[in-house]
Design an enzyme around this catalytic site. Structure first.
Site, PDB file in Angstrom:
ATOM      1  N   PHE A   1       0.883  -0.912  -0.120  1.00 56.48           N
ATOM      2  CA  PHE A   1      -0.026  -0.060   0.067  1.00 56.48           C
ATOM      3  C   PHE A   1       0.812   1.359   0.004  1.00 56.48           C
ATOM      4  O   PHE A   1       0.246   2.368  -0.155  1.00 56.48           O
ATOM      5  CB  PHE A   1      -0.804  -0.030   1.072  1.00 56.48           C
ATOM      6  CG  PHE A   1      -2.279  -1.021   1.096  1.00 56.48           C
ATOM      7  CD1 PHE A   1      -2.794  -1.145   0.331  1.00 56.48           C
ATOM      8  CD2 PHE A   1      -1.771  -2.165   2.109  1.00 56.48           C
ATOM      9  CE1 PHE A   1      -3.791  -2.215   0.298  1.00 56.48           C
ATOM     10  CE2 PHE A   1      -2.750  -3.050   2.209  1.00 56.48           C
ATOM     11  CZ  PHE A   1      -3.731  -3.311   1.206  1.00 56.48           C
ATOM     12  N   GLY A   2       2.176   1.175   0.212  1.00 61.82           N
ATOM     13  CA  GLY A   2       2.857   2.342   0.347  1.00 61.82           C
ATOM     14  C   GLY A   2       4.123   2.271   1.444  1.00 61.82           C
ATOM     15  O   GLY A   2       4.607   0.975   2.028  1.00 61.82           O
TER      16      GLY A   2
ATOM     17  N   ASP B   1      -8.433  -2.788   9.134  1.00 62.32           N
ATOM     18  CA  ASP B   1      -7.062  -3.375   9.103  1.00 62.32           C
ATOM     19  C   ASP B   1      -6.526  -3.570  10.568  1.00 62.32           C
ATOM     20  O   ASP B   1      -5.434  -3.189  10.837  1.00 62.32           O
ATOM     21  CB  ASP B   1      -5.946  -2.675   8.249  1.00 62.32           C
ATOM     22  CG  ASP B   1      -4.865  -3.811   7.692  1.00 62.32           C
ATOM     23  OD1 ASP B   1      -4.975  -4.735   7.793  1.00 62.32           O
ATOM     24  OD2 ASP B   1      -4.015  -3.202   7.327  1.00 62.32           O
TER      25      ASP B   1
END
Length: 488
Positions: A22-23, A141
């Site tokens: 995701f990054g 999450d």
């Protein structure tokens, strides 16, 4: 890698902290503020740089940044959003830096937590998650790595909200529509409906329940057994827990979201019903004696310490106040005609060692110094958050055996009261000295936390009353009130 770069002419990247699909996350310093305080910078970059994709990414990014800003101002257990910006087609979040370790350090394979420790952990997680759910926001999450134990106060901090990660997953389908191509969540903690891109508030509850079972079993979620017909998790055959907790956990991780608790508040209320007494994850118990007008045994004198690793039951967090009575001050009682007893302490008075830069290991919110990791017998120091004074800490220095205070030790309460002397199975038991913050003290014999045997009480004005005590009362003068909260 961005290390060494300066973003927005303000945030200098110091080092890489971590990253994934995701990054990437970096530690940065703010060049515009005095002393260059440190923050966390998160970089999110869409896979495709088409104009249509960037337009949707900006909208999603702005919406989610607004949520993060709102949540960070609602609770100190959610990192504050300090800035968000776009630079060269990439998106950045600047957030408060949380100094601590995530729960994957505490919840490890092969280590089984006690039932009460798990109850406390779930309560801590649900309390901060409830703030998120009250805003109708789904975290998406929840997992040990996204739950930080802040070193400053031992509290759980909730990080890495999943919705922002949609920016990274944006793409274009075969019809030319911009869609998210990534399912937000983590294997093992993500329920069926979330895997199908239809998350609910109850999806977060599933993840919290999985963490509870993981701590009880000492296994990763991927190792859990499932019923092939129903999809339900089979876990109770591997651990003994109360029926109440088992029912709560089973409801939290039910296969179908409609059968779970529908919010963190709902799950938290159910969890609190497991015990009629407030819980806090500390390896000791403080039980304050309830006083009556005739015989008041108060606060500093009526503390009973019951140690059971991972459990604390607090009957009252309010200090009992002495009830006015003509016989409750030392000025109005008959002073002893016999000499005061000569009580000699067994345990030496020692200075508490400095804990600065000392290594420690953590169970729940309790820090253990000078003890081998996961060993609960020996001599060391424990620091424990105080239930009455929320931002303060109690401290124990001394001997521990079989998960209980045994031998000589010193227990200092956050408010300044202190006991020095012998402990037995978690109680003040044997010879010791209880020193109140106002200067009053009792030196003598204790049994299960109460005065029992010969002892002397001295007020902060220097008046003393001594003799034989029984269950906290002075024999022959049982109406006397002794309290750390009242001066004589």
């Amino acid at each position: 890698m961005l290390t060494g770069k300066v973003l927005r002419n303000r945030y200098r990247i110091l080092k890489f902290l971590g990253g994934g699909a995701f990054g990437e996350t970096y530690l940065a310093e703010d060049l515009d503020l005095p002393n260059h305080p440190q923050f966390v910078v998160k970089q999110l970059k869409p896979k495709i740089s088409q104009a249509e994709v960037l337009q949707v990414a900006r909208r999603l990014f702005e919406n989610e940044a607004r949520y993060l800003y709102q949540l960070g101002n609602l609770s100190p257990q959610i990192p504050k959003l300090l800035a968000h910006f776009e630079e060269n087609g990439e998106f950045y979040l600047v957030q408060e830096f949380v100094d601590g370790d995530d729960l994957s350090v505490e919840i490890i394979p092969g280590k089984k937590w006690s039932e009460q420790a798990v109850i406390q952990l779930l309560q801590e997680i649900l309390e901060v998650l409830a703030i998120v759910h009250q805003q109708n926001i789904i975290h998406r999450d929840i997992k040990p790595k996204n739950l930080m134990r802040r070193k400053e106060d031992g509290k759980i901090v909730l990080i890495d909200f999943g919705a922002v990660k949609e920016v990274k997953g944006l793409g274009v389908d075969t019809q030319g529509q911009v869609t998210s191509t990534i399912v937000i969540g983590s294997n093992g903690y993500m329920p069926n409906e979330q895997a199908n891109s239809k998350p609910k508030l109850a999806s977060d509850i599933y993840a919290v329940g999985i963490i509870g079972i993981q701590a009880l079993l000492g296994k990763f979620p991927q190792e859990f057994q499932e019923d092939p017909k129903t999809g339900e998790i089979i876990w109770q055959t591997e651990v003994n827990v109360s029926k109440k907790l088992a029912n709560i956990l089973n409801k939290m991780v039910h296969y179908h979201f409609s059968q779970r608790y529908q919010s963190a508040d709902e799950a938290l209320q159910a969890l609190k019903s497991v015990s009629s007494k407030p819980l806090s994850f500390l390896p000791f118990t403080i039980k304050k004696i309830i006083s009556t007008q005739k015989t008041l045994i108060s606060s500093c004198l009526g503390i009973v310490v019951l140690i059971s690793l991972g459990t604390i039951l607090v009957n009252s967090v309010n200090r009992p106040k002495p009830i006015p009575n003509s016989n409750t001050t030392l000025n109005n009682v008959n002073m002893p005609t016999e000499p005061l007893p000569d009580v000699k302490l067994v345990c030496p008075e020692t200075n508490s060692p400095s804990l600065d830069n000392k290594k420690y290991w953590v169970v729940g919110r309790t820090r253990y110094y000078n003890l081998p990791e996961n060993k609960f017998t020996g001599k060391g120091t424990l620091t424990l958050p105080n239930n009455q004074y929320k931002e303060a800490w109690d401290r124990y220095d001394g001997e521990i055996k079989d998960n209980k205070f045994n031998g000589c030790g010193s227990y200092r309460f956050a408010n300044g009261d202190r006991y020095i002397g012998q402990f037995e199975n978690g109680f003040y038991q044997g010879k010791g000295k209880l020193i109140c913050k106002n200067g009053q003290k009792f030196i003598g014999n204790f049994k299960k936390g109460l005065f029992e045997g010969e002892g002397i009480f001295t007020s902060n004005k220097g008046l003393s009353k001594g003799g034989l005590w029984e269950e906290g009362k002075l024999k022959g003068d049982e109406n006397i009130t002794v309290s750390c909260d009242t001066t004589y």
